[in-house]
Design a protein around this motif. Structure first.
Motif, PDB file in Angstrom:
ATOM      1  N   ILE A  58      36.744  46.092  29.792  1.00  0.00           N
ATOM      2  CA  ILE A  58      37.198  46.420  31.153  1.00  0.00           C
ATOM      3  C   ILE A  58      36.213  47.379  31.799  1.00  0.00           C
ATOM      4  CG2 ILE A  58      38.993  47.606  32.488  1.00  0.00           C
ATOM      5  CD1 ILE A  58      41.009  46.583  30.305  1.00  0.00           C
ATOM      6  N   ILE A  59      35.855  48.421  31.082  1.00  0.00           N
ATOM      7  CA  ILE A  59      34.910  49.413  31.608  1.00  0.00           C
ATOM      8  C   ILE A  59      33.571  48.768  31.928  1.00  0.00           C
ATOM      9  CG2 ILE A  59      33.537  51.434  30.935  1.00  0.00           C
ATOM     10  CD1 ILE A  59      36.117  52.414  29.496  1.00  0.00           C
ATOM     11  N   ARG A 115      31.241  46.577  39.594  1.00  0.00           N
ATOM     12  CA  ARG A 115      31.897  46.714  40.899  1.00  0.00           C
ATOM     13  C   ARG A 115      33.391  46.902  40.713  1.00  0.00           C
ATOM     14  NH1 ARG A 115      34.243  41.792  42.915  1.00  0.00           N
ATOM     15  NH2 ARG A 115      33.869  40.075  41.490  1.00  0.00           N
ATOM     16  N   GLU A 116      34.042  47.314  41.776  1.00  0.00           N
ATOM     17  CA  GLU A 116      35.493  47.435  41.801  1.00  0.00           C
ATOM     18  C   GLU A 116      36.099  46.039  41.679  1.00  0.00           C
ATOM     19  OE1 GLU A 116      37.909  50.113  44.728  1.00  0.00           O
ATOM     20  OE2 GLU A 116      37.477  48.207  45.711  1.00  0.00           O
ATOM     21  N   LEU A 117      37.164  45.915  40.879  1.00  0.00           N
ATOM     22  CA  LEU A 117      37.802  44.614  40.678  1.00  0.00           C
ATOM     23  C   LEU A 117      39.308  44.730  40.776  1.00  0.00           C
ATOM     24  CD1 LEU A 117      35.749  43.442  37.568  1.00  0.00           C
ATOM     25  CD2 LEU A 117      35.611  42.460  39.858  1.00  0.00           C
ATOM     26  N   CYS A 118      39.950  43.645  41.231  1.00  0.00           N
ATOM     27  CA  CYS A 118      41.405  43.618  41.243  1.00  0.00           C
ATOM     28  C   CYS A 118      41.901  43.089  39.900  1.00  0.00           C
ATOM     29  CB  CYS A 118      41.948  42.783  42.405  1.00  0.00           C
ATOM     30  SG  CYS A 118      41.754  41.014  42.219  1.00  0.00           S
ATOM     31  N   VAL A 119      43.189  43.296  39.656  1.00  0.00           N
ATOM     32  CA  VAL A 119      43.784  42.887  38.388  1.00  0.00           C
ATOM     33  C   VAL A 119      43.571  41.396  38.140  1.00  0.00           C
ATOM     34  CG1 VAL A 119      45.960  42.668  37.128  1.00  0.00           C
ATOM     35  CG2 VAL A 119      45.473  44.734  38.409  1.00  0.00           C
ATOM     36  N   LEU A 156      39.788  57.686  33.253  1.00  0.00           N
ATOM     37  CA  LEU A 156      38.526  56.941  33.249  1.00  0.00           C
ATOM     38  C   LEU A 156      38.434  55.908  34.365  1.00  0.00           C
ATOM     39  CD1 LEU A 156      38.121  56.491  29.406  1.00  0.00           C
ATOM     40  CD2 LEU A 156      36.947  58.131  30.891  1.00  0.00           C
ATOM     41  N   VAL A 157      39.572  55.458  34.864  1.00  0.00           N
ATOM     42  CA  VAL A 157      39.570  54.520  35.990  1.00  0.00           C
ATOM     43  C   VAL A 157      40.510  55.029  37.077  1.00  0.00           C
ATOM     44  CG1 VAL A 157      38.997  52.488  34.588  1.00  0.00           C
ATOM     45  CG2 VAL A 157      41.379  53.009  35.086  1.00  0.00           C
ATOM     46  N   ARG A 158      40.235  54.572  38.273  1.00  0.00           N
ATOM     47  CA  ARG A 158      41.062  54.870  39.448  1.00  0.00           C
ATOM     48  C   ARG A 158      41.608  53.553  39.975  1.00  0.00           C
ATOM     49  NH1 ARG A 158      36.492  58.552  42.210  1.00  0.00           N
ATOM     50  NH2 ARG A 158      36.949  60.481  41.112  1.00  0.00           N
ATOM     51  N   SER A 159      42.735  53.648  40.641  1.00  0.00           N
ATOM     52  CA  SER A 159      43.292  52.444  41.258  1.00  0.00           C
ATOM     53  C   SER A 159      43.564  52.707  42.729  1.00  0.00           C
ATOM     54  CB  SER A 159      44.586  52.024  40.559  1.00  0.00           C
ATOM     55  OG  SER A 159      45.577  53.017  40.710  1.00  0.00           O
ATOM     56  N   GLN A 160      43.459  51.647  43.503  1.00  0.00           N
ATOM     57  CA  GLN A 160      43.710  51.723  44.941  1.00  0.00           C
ATOM     58  C   GLN A 160      44.417  50.439  45.345  1.00  0.00           C
ATOM     59  OE1 GLN A 160      40.256  52.575  47.327  1.00  0.00           O
ATOM     60  NE2 GLN A 160      41.175  51.647  49.146  1.00  0.00           N
ATOM     61  N   GLU A 206      45.641  47.727  47.950  1.00  0.00           N
ATOM     62  CA  GLU A 206      45.344  47.143  49.260  1.00  0.00           C
ATOM     63  C   GLU A 206      46.219  45.912  49.398  1.00  0.00           C
ATOM     64  OE1 GLU A 206      41.207  46.469  50.087  1.00  0.00           O
ATOM     65  OE2 GLU A 206      40.630  48.414  49.255  1.00  0.00           O
ATOM     66  N   GLY A 207      47.244  46.039  50.238  1.00  0.00           N
ATOM     67  CA  GLY A 207      48.186  44.932  50.365  1.00  0.00           C
ATOM     68  C   GLY A 207      48.926  44.743  49.054  1.00  0.00           C
ATOM     69  N   ARG A 208      48.940  43.524  48.571  1.00  0.00           N
ATOM     70  CA  ARG A 208      49.635  43.269  47.304  1.00  0.00           C
ATOM     71  C   ARG A 208      48.729  43.392  46.081  1.00  0.00           C
ATOM     72  NH1 ARG A 208      50.767  36.821  46.976  1.00  0.00           N
ATOM     73  NH2 ARG A 208      49.022  36.587  45.576  1.00  0.00           N
ATOM     74  N   TRP A 209      47.457  43.690  46.296  1.00  0.00           N
ATOM     75  CA  TRP A 209      46.502  43.777  45.191  1.00  0.00           C
ATOM     76  C   TRP A 209      46.178  45.226  44.849  1.00  0.00           C
ATOM     77  CZ3 TRP A 209      46.464  39.358  42.967  1.00  0.00           C
ATOM     78  CH2 TRP A 209      46.542  38.188  43.721  1.00  0.00           C
ATOM     79  N   ILE A 210      45.948  45.473  43.575  1.00  0.00           N
ATOM     80  CA  ILE A 210      45.502  46.786  43.119  1.00  0.00           C
ATOM     81  C   ILE A 210      44.067  46.619  42.614  1.00  0.00           C
ATOM     82  CG2 ILE A 210      45.845  48.677  41.489  1.00  0.00           C
ATOM     83  CD1 ILE A 210      48.805  47.987  41.459  1.00  0.00           C
ATOM     84  N   TYR A 211      43.181  47.428  43.166  1.00  0.00           N
ATOM     85  CA  TYR A 211      41.778  47.386  42.775  1.00  0.00           C
ATOM     86  C   TYR A 211      41.461  48.572  41.868  1.00  0.00           C
ATOM     87  CZ  TYR A 211      41.010  43.712  46.162  1.00  0.00           C
ATOM     88  OH  TYR A 211      41.057  42.523  46.828  1.00  0.00           O
ATOM     89  N   TYR A 212      40.660  48.316  40.857  1.00  0.00           N
ATOM     90  CA  TYR A 212      40.287  49.348  39.890  1.00  0.00           C
ATOM     91  C   TYR A 212      38.793  49.621  39.952  1.00  0.00           C
ATOM     92  CZ  TYR A 212      44.926  48.961  37.958  1.00  0.00           C
ATOM     93  OH  TYR A 212      46.276  48.996  37.814  1.00  0.00           O
TER      94      TYR A 212
END
Length: 105
Positions: A25-26, A32-36, A62-66, A68-74
């Motif tokens: 995952i890391i 780049r930032e990726l969604c689940v 170690l990771v952040r989440s954001q 956006e709409g129904r998606w979570i980006y890491y």
């Protein structure tokens, strides 16, 4: 040794890095930032399995989440990696100084 993390937080960081899937995952998030959904697809794992590992990485900082709409980006939290790296560097710094001990009787 001055670190901004407690021993428990340092332990959580190294524990998070001890699993092969979390390392994958890391590695993907280095690019780049990726969604689940993208992580699930690239790693060929279920969302429930991935969520468990992402939670461990998030709890370790170690990771952040954001969301956006129904998606979570890491994305990676690089400052946390720097702290872990500095912790290890302190030991590397002392290794040439400490001579090997020999038992004397």
């Amino acid at each position: 040794m001055v670190h901004s993390l407690t021993p428990t937080q340092l332990s959580a960081g190294f524990h998070a890095l001890s699993d092969p899937l979390r390392l994958q995952i890391i590695d993907l998030l280095r690019q780049r930032e990726l969604c689940v959904c993208e992580l699930c697809e690239q790693l060929e794992v279920s969302q429930s399995k991935l969520s468990f590992h992402l939670k461990t990485l998030k709890e370790a900082g170690l990771v952040r989440s954001q969301q956006e709409g129904r998606w979570i980006y890491y994305s990676l939290n690089l400052s946390q990696f720097v702290v872990l790296e500095q912790f290890l560097a302190d030991y590397r710094r002392f290794s040439p100084i400490a001579p090997a001990r020999t038992c004397q009787e």
